[in-house]
Write an enzyme that holds these catalytic residues in place. Structure first.
Site, PDB file in Angstrom:
ATOM      1  N   SER A 186     -16.854 -25.556 -34.294  1.00  0.00           N
ATOM      2  CA  SER A 186     -16.021 -24.705 -33.426  1.00  0.00           C
ATOM      3  C   SER A 186     -15.350 -25.530 -32.345  1.00  0.00           C
ATOM      4  CB  SER A 186     -16.905 -23.637 -32.781  1.00  0.00           C
ATOM      5  OG  SER A 186     -16.241 -22.983 -31.722  1.00  0.00           O
ATOM      6  N   TYR A 232     -23.828 -20.925 -27.659  1.00  0.00           N
ATOM      7  CA  TYR A 232     -23.111 -20.940 -28.941  1.00  0.00           C
ATOM      8  C   TYR A 232     -22.516 -22.319 -29.194  1.00  0.00           C
ATOM      9  CZ  TYR A 232     -19.339 -20.240 -32.287  1.00  0.00           C
ATOM     10  OH  TYR A 232     -18.489 -20.355 -33.361  1.00  0.00           O
TER      11      TYR A 232
END
Length: 336
Positions: free
Chosen positions: A127, A152
């Site tokens: 990501s 995350y």
């Protein structure tokens, strides 16, 4: 090819599986169909895949060690594309354990499965969140990324480190893909475009963080899938020129590579909303709010490596992408 796609009922997994099936590949999909967002959306995606020849599916959680071992024992996969994960920066602040379970323990099961099953190539989703506190633009895979701003992001960086360890220890060829703000038809309801569209059509206010002073490198789903498909057959090899005195984070002495897949054209959030308003023919009521914890002000992908290796760079404009999303959204919810 025989391809395992984890998260096959998810946004990116669905589009990738659909593309591969259309090209005659065999796809085995797994997904736990959890309730992070409306499971009906996941089931509707899945029903479209199940109508196509060459697709098989099993409902399975990545944390089910025995189930994952069985999948790799019974299957012989040419490529594994690992897209399943607990997504969402803001949700990771509220539910940290879900991220460690899915993104760390679950990824370990994928790595072990690939090692034991002698999978030739693991392609996994990372990501743009891993860039964290970096402010040097555009973000490059050759930059150091040791300052995550959310759990995350930390789990995605951990995935990259875990994959590198397996590439080094066992020769497992791994390619990590850092996705930048993916949007498009069948998108996730927790993403900005989906939430904004729903709120505007229902005449509700939209929440705009950092008072609208944000930029995102929005990337249309078809561009993401094209990048994945082009990378899949490109099994990474060790970089013989890699230098431990000056280590390049984007390359390795092991069979390991990283790529950004992003629009490479950051868009002001205010412009993004203006395009959406124009397409909907409505003006949004706006709640201007401060920056949320874990968020970053701007993202911008350097895709030079992707273009050099694959001869591809994302091309779809936000105007075209938003129009396609709205067409899908209206058709889907009218039918539902």
């Amino acid at each position: 090819m025989n391809v395992l796609v984890t998260g096959a009922a998810g946004f990116i997994g669905f589009h990738l599986a659909k593309r591969l099936l259309g090209e005659g590949e065999h796809v085995f999909g797994i997904d736990n169909l959890n309730a992070y967002y409306d499971p009906k959306l996941k089931k509707d995606r899945l029903s479209l895949l199940e109508s196509q020849a060459g697709f098989a599916f099993e409902k399975l959680d990545l944390t089910d060690r025995q189930g994952m071992e069985r999948i790799f024992r019974e299957g012989r996969f040419d490529v594994v594309v690992h897209l399943a994960a607990q997504a969402g920066v803001r949700y990771s602040i509220e539910n940290p354990h879900a991220y460690v379970d899915s993104n760390i323990t679950g990824f370990l099961h994928v790595l072990e499965g690939c090692r034991q099953g002698k999978v030739p190539h693991l392609v996994f989703a990372s990501s743009s969140s891993v860039y964290g506190a970096n402010t040097g633009m555009p973000f490059s895979v050759h930059d150091n990324v040791d300052h995550p701003l959310s759990l995350y992001a930390a789990t995605k960086k951990a995935n990259e480190l875990m994959a590198h360890a397996y590439a080094s220890l066992y020769g497992l060829a791994c390619t990590g893909l850092r996705f930048f703000t993916v949007y498009g038809p069948w998108g996730r309801p927790d993403m900005a475009l989906f939430k904004f569209t729903k709120a505007i059509l229902e005449e509700e206010a939209i929440d705009i963080y950092n008072y609208g002073k944000m930029q995102r490198d929005f990337t249309y789903i078809d561009d993401i899938v094209e990048g994945i498909v082009r990378v899949m057959p490109l099994v990474p090899e060790p970089d013989v020129g890699w230098n431990g005195q000056h280590p390049d984070p984007g390359r390795s002495f092991a069979p390991y590579r990283l790529f950004n897949i992003g629009g490479s054209h950051p868009v002001d959030l205010t412009h993004f909303i203006e395009v959406l308003e124009a397409e909907l023919g409505r003006t949004a009521s706006k709640n201007l709010l401060p920056l949320q914890k874990g968020d970053v002000v701007a993202t911008y992908a350097d895709v030079e490596d992707l273009e050099t290796i694959t001869n591809f760079r994302p091309r779809v404009s936000v105007e075209t992408g938003i129009r396609s999303f709205i067409e899908w959204y209206k058709a889907y919810y009218r039918a539902s």
